[in-house]
Structures are given as structure tokens and as C-alpha cells.
Enzyme design. Structure first.
Site, PDB file in Angstrom:
ATOM      1  N   PRO A   1      36.228  39.530  30.558  1.00  0.00           N
ATOM      2  CA  PRO A   1      35.307  40.636  30.857  1.00  0.00           C
ATOM      3  C   PRO A   1      34.347  40.312  31.997  1.00  0.00           C
ATOM      4  O   PRO A   1      33.652  41.195  32.496  1.00  0.00           O
ATOM      5  CB  PRO A   1      34.558  40.861  29.534  1.00  0.00           C
ATOM      6  CG  PRO A   1      34.888  39.727  28.648  1.00  0.00           C
ATOM      7  CD  PRO A   1      36.108  39.055  29.178  1.00  0.00           C
TER       8      PRO A   1
ATOM      9  N   GLU B   1      35.106  32.320  22.627  1.00  0.00           N
ATOM     10  CA  GLU B   1      33.916  32.668  23.423  1.00  0.00           C
ATOM     11  C   GLU B   1      34.197  32.599  24.916  1.00  0.00           C
ATOM     12  O   GLU B   1      33.431  33.094  25.726  1.00  0.00           O
ATOM     13  CB  GLU B   1      32.752  31.727  23.094  1.00  0.00           C
ATOM     14  CG  GLU B   1      32.303  31.780  21.653  1.00  0.00           C
ATOM     15  CD  GLU B   1      32.027  33.203  21.199  1.00  0.00           C
ATOM     16  OE1 GLU B   1      31.107  33.817  21.747  1.00  0.00           O
ATOM     17  OE2 GLU B   1      32.737  33.688  20.304  1.00  0.00           O
TER      18      GLU B   1
ATOM     19  N   ARG C   1      55.066  48.528  37.919  1.00  0.00           N
ATOM     20  CA  ARG C   1      55.584  49.828  38.334  1.00  0.00           C
ATOM     21  C   ARG C   1      55.402  50.067  39.833  1.00  0.00           C
ATOM     22  O   ARG C   1      55.949  51.018  40.380  1.00  0.00           O
ATOM     23  CB  ARG C   1      54.978  50.960  37.496  1.00  0.00           C
ATOM     24  CG  ARG C   1      53.499  51.078  37.599  1.00  0.00           C
ATOM     25  CD  ARG C   1      52.976  52.036  36.536  1.00  0.00           C
ATOM     26  NE  ARG C   1      53.329  53.426  36.772  1.00  0.00           N
ATOM     27  CZ  ARG C   1      52.832  54.173  37.751  1.00  0.00           C
ATOM     28  NH1 ARG C   1      51.975  53.660  38.609  1.00  0.00           N
ATOM     29  NH2 ARG C   1      53.191  55.424  37.885  1.00  0.00           N
TER      30      ARG C   1
ATOM     31  N   ASP D   1      50.676  59.132  42.203  1.00  0.00           N
ATOM     32  CA  ASP D   1      49.921  58.867  40.985  1.00  0.00           C
ATOM     33  C   ASP D   1      48.467  59.272  41.123  1.00  0.00           C
ATOM     34  O   ASP D   1      47.905  59.204  42.207  1.00  0.00           O
ATOM     35  CB  ASP D   1      49.840  57.346  40.724  1.00  0.00           C
ATOM     36  CG  ASP D   1      51.125  56.802  40.210  1.00  0.00           C
ATOM     37  OD1 ASP D   1      51.941  57.590  39.749  1.00  0.00           O
ATOM     38  OD2 ASP D   1      51.275  55.576  40.281  1.00  0.00           O
TER      39      ASP D   1
HETATM   40  N1  ADE Z   1      39.113  39.678  27.515  1.00  0.00           N
HETATM   41  C1  ADE Z   1      38.207  40.240  26.689  1.00  0.00           C
HETATM   42  N2  ADE Z   1      37.787  41.412  27.161  1.00  0.00           N
HETATM   43  C2  ADE Z   1      38.439  41.615  28.347  1.00  0.00           C
HETATM   44  C3  ADE Z   1      38.411  42.641  29.325  1.00  0.00           C
HETATM   45  N3  ADE Z   1      37.635  43.711  29.209  1.00  0.00           N
HETATM   46  N4  ADE Z   1      39.207  42.516  30.402  1.00  0.00           N
HETATM   47  C4  ADE Z   1      39.967  41.422  30.550  1.00  0.00           C
HETATM   48  N5  ADE Z   1      40.038  40.431  29.668  1.00  0.00           N
HETATM   49  C5  ADE Z   1      39.268  40.513  28.570  1.00  0.00           C
END
Ligand code: ADE
Length: 248
Positions: A88, A115, A153, A168
Site C-alpha cells: 500500500p 506488517e 491483456r 478501454d
Molecule cells: N498489500 C496490501 N495492501 C495493498 C494494496 N493496496 N496494494 C498493493 N499491495 C497491497
């Protein structure tokens, strides 16, 4: 394209990557997906791959040793191969990012868990970090599947010509126009006449304007970078007078 995926949970990848278009892409040898279990690179008899964080606090951290060894073994000597950590904290995945990745002949994807991964993994073998959106998943596996699907794709030949990816949503910087098929009327809702009349230029114009209308309503932010002709800019100015964007 060859995509190597490093994960603690290779069995998660069964369904999504072995059906339909991705299945055919692999049969046609346009795409080769290889799954690698990070646990195979653990060095103790319990095959440990995570440990408690230095400095205390909750949760577990993926150990650097097995992960660095796994990446180096799978990637091989070619340091130009992108090694992408799904996290994230990464740059946000968009169609443009997918188009960039589709230019490579190989990718290595690293699925984080717990974590996070020991910072030294980033410093040694990771070349890019990608997030699929501003929310937190239990691990990078689902994110890796999303990335593989969106990139695969775009590989030439994966979609048939009639399914070309260039119209697309997002490929043109706009959301896609509405689609219709038979019957011409259902529950009192008719297919727009222009689509039934066989005037291809008129159909193209209608589709383009409907794409702009839909983008204005749903994702006005995208219009800041879309390329519009002068006539389309007039159309948009008109829309903006009549109609406010939806607040999603
Ligand atoms: N791992 C945990 N959350 C994630 C996300 N939003 N994008 C990519 N990998 C992740």
C-alpha cells in the site's frame, strides 16, 4: 512476457490466472506465469520467513534473508528486470502504469505479507513499489493478480483484434461509452437510434460524446488530462452548464 511471482501462498493464484483470457494467453505462449514459494528459501527446519520487529510493537516482519535470496534466484543475473513489491506504500496503479509495465519482457512480483518486509529488501532487490489503491489488503497476492490481469491483456495478441484494448475505459483518458446489444427494447428502454442506423461516422461521434458525458459525470478529474478536439471542448462546456458531476 514472463512474470515470476514470489509469494508465501502460491495456491491463492489458482483460479483467476488459469481461466479465460489469461489461460489462453498462456496456452499461446504470449504469457508465462511462474509461481515461487518464498518458504523454499527459508534456511531453518521450520521454514521460517517472518520475525518480530526490532524496537518492539505488534505484528511480524518478513525476514530479509529468504526474500532477497528468492528474488536473486528467480530474477537471475539480469538487473534490468523490474522487481516490483506490492504494497500500500507504492505508487498507485493506473492504466498508464499498466501500459508501461506491458513494455517489459519480464517482471518479478513480490507479494508482501504481515506488517511489511524488512527495509533492506527494498534497498537491495526491489526496483519499484506498486499499490492497487488506497486501502489495505491482507497481503500483496490479490494486488499481484490485479496487476497481472491488467498488464497481460495489453500484450499484443492476448485480446483478439475485435477486443482491442485501445478503446478501454482509461486507455483514451476517458471512461468508456455505454454499450448495447439485442433486443432493441427492453422494459421500455430503447437502444439509441443512432446505433441502429448504420452510419459509422455518426456512431463514432456519438460514442465519443457519450464517453465525455460519462467522464464528466463520474470522473471529472480525468478530463483535466484528456485530449479533446475543439468541438469536444464546446460539447464539454455545454455539459458543464447543464449538468453537475455526480458526487460518488
Ligand atoms: N498489500 C496490501 N495492501 C495493498 C494494496 N493496496 N496494494 C498493493 N499491495 C497491497
Amino acid at each position: 512476457m514472463q512474470i515470476d511471482i514470489l509469494t508465501l501462498f502460491p495456491s491463492m493464484f489458482g483460479g483467476p490466472l488459469t481461466e479465460s483470457i489469461l489461460k489462453r494467453a498462456q496456452e499461446k505462449r504470449l504469457l508465462s506465469l511462474r509461481l515461487h514459494d518464498i518458504r523454499n528459501y527459508a534456511t531453518d527446519k521450520h521454514r521460517t520467513t517472518d520475525d518480530t520487529p526490532y524496537g518492539g510493537g505488534g505484528g511480524m516482519v518478513m525476514m530479509p534473508g529468504p526474500l532477497i535470496d528468492a528474488v536473486e534466484a528467480v530474477r537471475g543475473p539480469d538487473r534490468a528486470v523490474p522487481v516490483i513489491l506490492l504494497t500500500p506504500q507504492g505508487r498507485v496503479f493506473t492504466q498508464r502504469v499498466a501500459q508501461g509495465l506491458a513494455q517489459h519482457s519480464r517482471l518479478v512480483l513480490v507479494c508482501g505479507r504481515y506488517e511489511g518486509v524488512d527495509e533492506r529488501v527494498r534497498q537491495t532487490v526491489i526496483t519499484d513499489e506498486i499499490s492497487i489503491g488506497d486501502y489495505v489488503l491482507t497481503g500483496g497476492e490479490l494486488a499481484a493478480m490485479v496487476l497481472v490481469d491488467a498488464v497481460a491483456r495489453l500484450i499484443p495478441g492476448v485480446l483478439g483484434a475485435r477486443w482491442a484494448a485501445d478503446e478501454d475505459s482509461h486507455a483514451m483518458g476517458l471512461l468508456e461509452y455505454p454499450h448495447y446489444t439485442r433486443p432493441p427494447e427492453i422494459r421500455g428502454l430503447r437502444v439509441p437510434d443512432v446505433l441502429l442506423e448504420g452510419d459509422h461516422a455518426a456512431v463514432e461521434r456519438w460514442r465519443r460524446w457519450e464517453a465525455i458525458r460519462r467522464t464528466w459525470r463520474r470522473r471529472p478529474d480525468l478530463l483535466l488530462s484528456a485530449e479533446l478536439s475543439a468541438a469536444e471542448q464546446w460539447f464539454l462546456a455545454d455539459l458543464a452548464e447543464q449538468d453537475a458531476p455526480m458526487l460518488l
